[in-house]
Scaffold this active site. Structure first.
Site, PDB file in Angstrom:
ATOM      1  N   ASP A 181       0.865  -1.185   0.000  1.00  0.00           N
ATOM      2  CA  ASP A 181       0.000   0.000   0.000  1.00  0.00           C
ATOM      3  C   ASP A 181       0.903   1.237   0.000  1.00  0.00           C
ATOM      4  O   ASP A 181       1.664   1.451   0.957  1.00  0.00           O
ATOM      5  CB  ASP A 181      -0.873  -0.046   1.269  1.00  0.00           C
ATOM      6  CG  ASP A 181      -1.829   1.136   1.369  1.00  0.00           C
ATOM      7  OD1 ASP A 181      -1.633   2.135   0.663  1.00  0.00           O
ATOM      8  OD2 ASP A 181      -2.770   1.040   2.181  1.00  0.00           O
TER       9      ASP A 181
ATOM     10  N   TYR B 278      -9.329  15.417  -4.959  1.00  0.00           N
ATOM     11  CA  TYR B 278      -8.545  14.710  -5.988  1.00  0.00           C
ATOM     12  C   TYR B 278      -7.597  15.698  -6.681  1.00  0.00           C
ATOM     13  O   TYR B 278      -6.398  15.450  -6.807  1.00  0.00           O
ATOM     14  CB  TYR B 278      -9.503  14.074  -7.002  1.00  0.00           C
ATOM     15  CG  TYR B 278      -8.834  13.304  -8.123  1.00  0.00           C
ATOM     16  CD1 TYR B 278      -8.310  12.026  -7.896  1.00  0.00           C
ATOM     17  CD2 TYR B 278      -8.737  13.838  -9.408  1.00  0.00           C
ATOM     18  CE1 TYR B 278      -7.709  11.305  -8.932  1.00  0.00           C
ATOM     19  CE2 TYR B 278      -8.144  13.132 -10.433  1.00  0.00           C
ATOM     20  CZ  TYR B 278      -7.632  11.864 -10.197  1.00  0.00           C
ATOM     21  OH  TYR B 278      -7.034  11.163 -11.230  1.00  0.00           O
TER      22      TYR B 278
ATOM     23  N   LYS C 117      -3.438  16.006  -6.768  1.00  0.00           N
ATOM     24  CA  LYS C 117      -2.663  15.948  -8.012  1.00  0.00           C
ATOM     25  C   LYS C 117      -1.853  17.236  -8.214  1.00  0.00           C
ATOM     26  O   LYS C 117      -0.746  17.200  -8.738  1.00  0.00           O
ATOM     27  CB  LYS C 117      -3.591  15.684  -9.206  1.00  0.00           C
ATOM     28  CG  LYS C 117      -4.308  14.321  -9.151  1.00  0.00           C
ATOM     29  CD  LYS C 117      -3.323  13.160  -9.212  1.00  0.00           C
ATOM     30  CE  LYS C 117      -4.023  11.815  -9.427  1.00  0.00           C
ATOM     31  NZ  LYS C 117      -3.085  10.686  -9.477  1.00  0.00           N
TER      32      LYS C 117
HETATM   33  N1  NAD Z   1      -8.138   6.407 -15.995  1.00  0.00           N
HETATM   34  C1  NAD Z   1      -8.213   7.722 -16.140  1.00  0.00           C
HETATM   35  O1  NAD Z   1      -9.033   8.236 -16.905  1.00  0.00           O
HETATM   36  C2  NAD Z   1      -7.260   8.603 -15.369  1.00  0.00           C
HETATM   37  C3  NAD Z   1      -7.305   9.978 -15.651  1.00  0.00           C
HETATM   38  C4  NAD Z   1      -6.444  10.825 -14.967  1.00  0.00           C
HETATM   39  C5  NAD Z   1      -5.530  10.315 -14.058  1.00  0.00           C
HETATM   40  N2  NAD Z   1      -5.508   8.979 -13.800  1.00  0.00           N
HETATM   41  C6  NAD Z   1      -4.530   8.526 -12.809  1.00  0.00           C
HETATM   42  O2  NAD Z   1      -3.832   7.401 -13.297  1.00  0.00           O
HETATM   43  C7  NAD Z   1      -3.463   6.557 -12.208  1.00  0.00           C
HETATM   44  C8  NAD Z   1      -3.947   5.150 -12.500  1.00  0.00           C
HETATM   45  O3  NAD Z   1      -5.345   5.218 -12.681  1.00  0.00           O
HETATM   46  P1  NAD Z   1      -6.200   4.015 -13.294  1.00  0.00           P
HETATM   47  O4  NAD Z   1      -7.267   4.636 -14.091  1.00  0.00           O
HETATM   48  O5  NAD Z   1      -5.317   3.001 -13.884  1.00  0.00           O
HETATM   49  O6  NAD Z   1      -6.844   3.459 -11.929  1.00  0.00           O
HETATM   50  P2  NAD Z   1      -7.358   1.984 -11.609  1.00  0.00           P
HETATM   51  O7  NAD Z   1      -8.202   2.133 -10.386  1.00  0.00           O
HETATM   52  O8  NAD Z   1      -7.969   1.396 -12.814  1.00  0.00           O
HETATM   53  O9  NAD Z   1      -6.025   1.213 -11.229  1.00  0.00           O
HETATM   54  C9  NAD Z   1      -5.263   1.692 -10.133  1.00  0.00           C
HETATM   55  C10 NAD Z   1      -4.454   0.572  -9.508  1.00  0.00           C
HETATM   56  O10 NAD Z   1      -3.813   1.158  -8.357  1.00  0.00           O
HETATM   57  C11 NAD Z   1      -4.026   0.289  -7.253  1.00  0.00           C
HETATM   58  N3  NAD Z   1      -4.002   1.034  -5.997  1.00  0.00           N
HETATM   59  C12 NAD Z   1      -4.984   1.799  -5.463  1.00  0.00           C
HETATM   60  N4  NAD Z   1      -4.619   2.244  -4.263  1.00  0.00           N
HETATM   61  C13 NAD Z   1      -3.367   1.757  -4.021  1.00  0.00           C
HETATM   62  C14 NAD Z   1      -2.477   1.872  -2.924  1.00  0.00           C
HETATM   63  N5  NAD Z   1      -2.804   2.554  -1.825  1.00  0.00           N
HETATM   64  N6  NAD Z   1      -1.278   1.254  -3.002  1.00  0.00           N
HETATM   65  C15 NAD Z   1      -0.952   0.522  -4.104  1.00  0.00           C
HETATM   66  N7  NAD Z   1      -1.779   0.363  -5.167  1.00  0.00           N
HETATM   67  C16 NAD Z   1      -2.986   0.983  -5.117  1.00  0.00           C
HETATM   68  C17 NAD Z   1      -5.369  -0.353  -7.506  1.00  0.00           C
HETATM   69  O11 NAD Z   1      -5.530  -1.572  -6.767  1.00  0.00           O
HETATM   70  C18 NAD Z   1      -5.342  -0.566  -9.011  1.00  0.00           C
HETATM   71  O12 NAD Z   1      -4.750  -1.804  -9.355  1.00  0.00           O
HETATM   72  C19 NAD Z   1      -4.080   7.187 -10.953  1.00  0.00           C
HETATM   73  O13 NAD Z   1      -3.098   7.936 -10.269  1.00  0.00           O
HETATM   74  C20 NAD Z   1      -5.164   8.077 -11.504  1.00  0.00           C
HETATM   75  O14 NAD Z   1      -5.445   9.167 -10.649  1.00  0.00           O
HETATM   76  C21 NAD Z   1      -6.356   8.115 -14.432  1.00  0.00           C
END
Ligand code: NAD
Length: 287
Positions: free
Chosen positions: A63, A183, A187
């Site tokens: 985590d 959020y 960021k």
């Molecule tokens: N998908 C989008 O549209 C989007 C847009 C902007 C930013 N982001 C950013 O991209 C990153 C990844 O997003 P995503 O869409 O792949 O999310 P997701 O939820 O699909 O995958 C995130 C992964 O991170 C893991 N995770 C969550 N909390 C955790 C912790 N405390 N320690 C370790 N692992 C942890 C989850 O278990 C999951 O496997 C994030 O930082 C998110 O804010 C995503």
């Protein structure tokens, strides 16, 4: 299998699903050895998939909000891979917030949850990994969001390529969404770490960039939609991961201190440096 990153040693947090998984696979496909962590043990299946690509891969359930977990993961990654050259601090979480309606208890809980994973997690990951990066230089990439600059001014490039850009030809300050106060604050905090680290680590040949994307079809985004159709031009995790590899492939003379931004509806390609990267380069040239 490519060889662009052969011999490089990469670490990715939140690699059990979504973008983190795609980054890990793309780095491995480019030849890098990779270490993965996730709070979910789905990261073990990703590890097995990556080992099938013929690179060294190690994974740990951890985590990123917990300092002991992060230290054990980063030290373990450096030990298993023989050092670190590339760090992708990707793990993140989102909850929709409503400052006008949320009760205080929800407001505090949301703040602690998102700040702990998003901002504290990036801080802990970076600070645990920097001593390894200092040995040979490398890349530190902190994942943010397109809410840092929402497809409009003050980016330094045009949006003529956009299929979908509400703010095309409109001067608009950098903004986030109304349901994202915590959020976005988490960021924007990452952007602060990135800028300061870029300057302090440049003498050690460590490039530090933030990497923010718009709507990308991952479990996070699809879960947020709750069955509603995705945004037109939604990006794929694989497309975004390809841009991450291109950013790393710029090498030691590439940009640092930049705020790389990708938007749904735009081509998923590495954009030229934005104002942050240009100003950082100017600062470093003066130093
Ligand atoms: N998908 C989008 O549209 C989007 C847009 C902007 C930013 N982001 C950013 O991209 C990153 C990844 O997003 P995503 O869409 O792949 O999310 P997701 O939820 O699909 O995958 C995130 C992964 O991170 C893991 N995770 C969550 N909390 C955790 C912790 N405390 N320690 C370790 N692992 C942890 C989850 O278990 C999951 O496997 C994030 O930082 C998110 O804010 C995503």
């Amino acid at each position: 299998m490519g060889t662009t990153l052969k011999g490089r040693r990469a670490l990715v947090t939140g690699a059990g699903a979504g973008l983190g998984k795609a980054y890990a696979i793309a780095l491995a496909q480019a030849g890098a050895d990779v270490a993965l962590c996730d709070v979910n043990d789905s990261v073990k299946a990703v590890r097995d998939e990556i080992r099938g690509l013929g690179v060294n891969c190690w994974a740990k359930v951890a985590d990123v909000a917990k300092k002991k977990h992060v230290k054990a993961f980063v030290d373990g990654a450096a030990d298993k891979l023989g050092g670190l050259d590339i760090v992708v601090a990707n793990a993140g979480v989102v909850r929709v917030t409503n400052p006008a309606k949320d009760d205080f208890s929800k407001a505090v809980d949301d703040f602690e949850f998102m700040m702990d994973v998003n901002l504290r997690g990036v801080y802990l990951t970076g600070r645990a990994a920097i001593p390894y990066l200092v040995e040979n230089g490398g890349d530190l990439i902190n994942v943010t969001t397109d809410h840092i600059h929402t497809c409009g001014w003050p980016e330094t490039h045009s949006h003529d390529d956009a299929q979908l850009c509400n703010w095309k030809d409109v001067q608009r300050s950098a903004v986030g969404g109304p349901g994202f106060d915590v959020y976005d604050a988490s960021k924007w905090g990452i952007k602060g770490l990135t800028n300061a680290w870029a300057r302090s680590l440049a003498p050690h040949k460590i490039r530090v960039n933030s990497f923010g994307m718009g709507a990308t079809a991952t479990p996070m985004y699809l879960g947020f939609l709750g069955g509603r159709p995705p945004a037109p031009g939604v990006m794929t995790p694989e497309g975004v991961a390809g841009v991450l590899v291109d950013l790393i492939t710029e090498g030691p003379n590439g940009r640092t201190g930049d705020c790389v931004q990708l938007w749904a509806g735009h081509p998923t390609v590495l954009p030229p440096p934005m104002l942050d990267g240009i100003l950082c380069a100017a600062d470093l040239a003066r130093a």
